[in-house]
Design an enzyme around this catalytic site. Structure first.
Site, PDB file in Angstrom:
ATOM      1  N   SER A 113       0.832  -1.209   0.000  1.00 18.02           N
ATOM      2  CA  SER A 113       0.000   0.000   0.000  1.00 18.02           C
ATOM      3  C   SER A 113       0.862   1.253   0.000  1.00 18.02           C
ATOM      4  CB  SER A 113      -0.868   0.055   1.250  1.00 18.02           C
ATOM      5  OG  SER A 113      -1.736  -1.027   1.313  1.00 18.02           O
ATOM      6  N   ASN A 185      -3.272   7.276  -3.380  1.00 17.51           N
ATOM      7  CA  ASN A 185      -3.294   7.594  -1.954  1.00 17.51           C
ATOM      8  C   ASN A 185      -2.801   9.009  -1.668  1.00 17.51           C
ATOM      9  OD1 ASN A 185      -4.572   5.629  -0.404  1.00 17.51           O
ATOM     10  ND2 ASN A 185      -2.869   4.194  -0.710  1.00 17.51           N
TER      11      ASN A 185
HETATM   12  N1  LIG Z   1      -6.526  -4.276   2.397  1.00 18.26           N
HETATM   13  C1  LIG Z   1      -6.453  -3.318   1.465  1.00 18.26           C
HETATM   14  O1  LIG Z   1      -7.406  -2.548   1.253  1.00 18.26           O
HETATM   15  C2  LIG Z   1      -5.216  -3.176   0.628  1.00 18.26           C
HETATM   16  C3  LIG Z   1      -5.275  -2.411  -0.558  1.00 18.26           C
HETATM   17  C4  LIG Z   1      -4.133  -2.310  -1.360  1.00 18.26           C
HETATM   18  C5  LIG Z   1      -2.956  -2.949  -0.964  1.00 18.26           C
HETATM   19  N2  LIG Z   1      -2.926  -3.682   0.208  1.00 18.26           N
HETATM   20  C6  LIG Z   1      -1.669  -4.355   0.559  1.00 18.26           C
HETATM   21  O2  LIG Z   1      -1.760  -5.725   0.161  1.00 18.26           O
HETATM   22  C7  LIG Z   1      -0.963  -6.522   1.058  1.00 18.26           C
HETATM   23  C8  LIG Z   1      -1.850  -7.590   1.679  1.00 18.26           C
HETATM   24  O3  LIG Z   1      -2.893  -6.952   2.397  1.00 18.26           O
HETATM   25  P1  LIG Z   1      -4.234  -7.719   2.819  1.00 18.26           P
HETATM   26  O4  LIG Z   1      -5.209  -6.655   3.187  1.00 18.26           O
HETATM   27  O5  LIG Z   1      -4.583  -8.728   1.790  1.00 18.26           O
HETATM   28  O6  LIG Z   1      -3.737  -8.462   4.157  1.00 18.26           O
HETATM   29  P2  LIG Z   1      -4.282  -9.819   4.787  1.00 18.26           P
HETATM   30  O7  LIG Z   1      -3.796  -9.811   6.194  1.00 18.26           O
HETATM   31  O8  LIG Z   1      -5.727 -10.006   4.507  1.00 18.26           O
HETATM   32  O9  LIG Z   1      -3.486 -10.944   3.967  1.00 18.26           O
HETATM   33  C9  LIG Z   1      -2.120 -11.176   4.102  1.00 18.26           C
HETATM   34  C10 LIG Z   1      -1.883 -12.662   3.858  1.00 18.26           C
HETATM   35  O10 LIG Z   1      -0.489 -12.895   3.845  1.00 18.26           O
HETATM   36  C11 LIG Z   1      -0.257 -14.134   4.483  1.00 18.26           C
HETATM   37  N3  LIG Z   1       1.128 -14.232   4.892  1.00 18.26           N
HETATM   38  C12 LIG Z   1       1.666 -14.121   6.122  1.00 18.26           C
HETATM   39  N4  LIG Z   1       3.002 -14.321   6.044  1.00 18.26           N
HETATM   40  C13 LIG Z   1       3.289 -14.547   4.754  1.00 18.26           C
HETATM   41  C14 LIG Z   1       4.481 -14.844   4.042  1.00 18.26           C
HETATM   42  N5  LIG Z   1       5.646 -14.931   4.656  1.00 18.26           N
HETATM   43  N6  LIG Z   1       4.403 -15.048   2.715  1.00 18.26           N
HETATM   44  C15 LIG Z   1       3.224 -14.966   2.051  1.00 18.26           C
HETATM   45  N7  LIG Z   1       2.062 -14.701   2.674  1.00 18.26           N
HETATM   46  C16 LIG Z   1       2.107 -14.488   4.005  1.00 18.26           C
HETATM   47  C17 LIG Z   1      -1.259 -14.166   5.624  1.00 18.26           C
HETATM   48  O11 LIG Z   1      -1.464 -15.500   6.071  1.00 18.26           O
HETATM   49  C18 LIG Z   1      -2.482 -13.556   4.950  1.00 18.26           C
HETATM   50  O12 LIG Z   1      -3.285 -14.570   4.368  1.00 18.26           O
HETATM   51  C19 LIG Z   1      -0.345  -5.565   2.059  1.00 18.26           C
HETATM   52  O13 LIG Z   1       0.927  -5.169   1.612  1.00 18.26           O
HETATM   53  C20 LIG Z   1      -1.322  -4.397   2.027  1.00 18.26           C
HETATM   54  O14 LIG Z   1      -0.737  -3.199   2.472  1.00 18.26           O
HETATM   55  C21 LIG Z   1      -4.026  -3.826   0.994  1.00 18.26           C
END
Ligand SMILES: NC(=O)c1ccc[n+]([C@@H]2O[C@H](COP(=O)([O-])OP(=O)(O)OC[C@H]3O[C@@H](n4cnc5c(N)ncnc54)[C@H](O)[C@@H]3O)[C@@H](O)[C@H]2O)c1
Length: 303
Positions: A113, A185
């Site tokens: 993000s 953002n």
């Molecule tokens: N949630 C949002 O609105 C949003 C929007 C844009 C970008 N992002 C970014 O996307 C990324 C993921 O966010 P999210 O909201 O899906 O989080 P989330 O917590 O829902 O998912 C993260 C996943 O990563 C897994 N994980 C943990 N350790 C890991 C590893 N070593 N290798 C691979 N996977 C691993 C977890 O088990 C989990 O399933 C982050 O960098 C976040 O900043 C999020």
């Protein structure tokens, strides 16, 4: 770009499973990796539930293969997109392992993000194929994907990634410099900074800020961007407005003390039941459902 690419999605959480869904719906083979069994094991059922809810072809879920071994997940991939937790050392370690297992020409992308792509990818050997792809939640309903270049990213890697995302129905936007917040953002939080300041200065309450946006220029924003709008009214009028308004608009470089006080008081928004405003469980569910309904309707009208 191959008509059918092999995609590896790293992290099967909120964003990862949705990104996998988009690629699978476009006919690509998708391998999804997550070290947490609870996330990996539910990825396909979450995708299936989304497809049913959207009325999309549920056969897409058959193109998604969960894989509990990272090296196996990326070994044959044309494109790897990482959506693991927002943690710089974790992402750096992941990409070092991914680079060790993937082909030399595989495009590597992070869905961070806010972490600069330069910091995530700086330690790689082939940095020309590494970039950022910033999706928005939910990935299957919000069209934009920001495609972020670092100083090392090749034009070819950017073009390939832009074409891949356009071909799966997304709207890719090329971010030419790796700046904090990319484009979306930065714009969003410039607005939020002034929104907080209006409340802090007692000009209106939080509900009024949101009403003014939703009932006014927010109505036009989906079809009229600010620079189109500036051209429409005239750059001369825009200049005159800026001369009067900008000196009074919030310009502190850091977060607002008002926001810091909310957090210090434990007024964290939905998660504590109160932030700028009070939120019952019913209010929260109603707002979430209203946003989803709006995004689904926009998707229908786009198609
Ligand atoms: N949630 C949002 O609105 C949003 C929007 C844009 C970008 N992002 C970014 O996307 C990324 C993921 O966010 P999210 O909201 O899906 O989080 P989330 O917590 O829902 O998912 C993260 C996943 O990563 C897994 N994980 C943990 N350790 C890991 C590893 N070593 N290798 C691979 N996977 C691993 C977890 O088990 C989990 O399933 C982050 O960098 C976040 O900043 C999020």
């Amino acid at each position: 770009m191959a008509a059918k690419a092999r995609i590896a999605v790293i992290g099967a959480g909120l964003m990862g499973h949705g990104i996998a869904q988009v690629f699978a719906c476009a006919g690509h083979d998708v391998t999804i990796y997550d070290p947490v069994a609870a996330s990996l094991d539910t990825a396909k059922s979450r995708i299936l539930a989304n497809l049913k809810d959207l009325g999309d072809d549920v056969a897409a879920v058959d193109l998604v293969t969960p894989q509990g071994n990272l090296a196996e997940a990326v070994r044959h991939a044309d494109y790897v997109v990482e959506a693991a937790p927002e943690d710089l050392p974790l992402k750096q370690k992941l990409f070092a392992e991914i680079e060790g297992a993937a082909r030399r020409d595989t495009i590597l992308a992070s869905n961070t993000s806010v972490i600069p792509i330069t910091q995530i990818m700086g330690g790689l050997k082939q940095r020309e194929r590494a970039l950022g792809t910033h999706w928005w939640n939910p990935p299957f309903l919000v069209p934009l994907v920001e495609v972020i270049a670092t100083q090392w990213t090749s034009r070819q890697a950017i073009d390939w990634t832009m074409a891949l995302h356009a071909a799966v129905g997304k709207k890719p936007a090329h971010v030419k410099k790796d700046v904090p917040g990319f484009i979306g953002n930065r714009l969003q939080h410039a607005l939020w900074r002034e929104a907080v300041a209006l409340v802090e200065r007692g000009i209106c309450d939080a509900e009024t800020v949101d009403t003014v946006i939703k009932a006014c220029f927010g109505r036009r924003l989906a079809v009229l961007g600010p620079l189109e709008n500036a051209d429409m009214v005239g750059t001369d009028l825009t200049l005159a407005i800026h001369k009067t308004v900008l000196p009074d608009i919030e310009s502190r470089p850091g977060p607002s003390p008002y926001l810091e006080a909310l957090v210090a008081e434990g007024r964290l928004g939905f998660k504590s039941g109160e932030g700028f405003r009070k939120w019952s469980a019913d209010d929260q569910a109603a707002l979430r459902s209203k946003v989803l309904k709006h995004l689904k309707a926009a998707r229908v009208s786009d198609s």
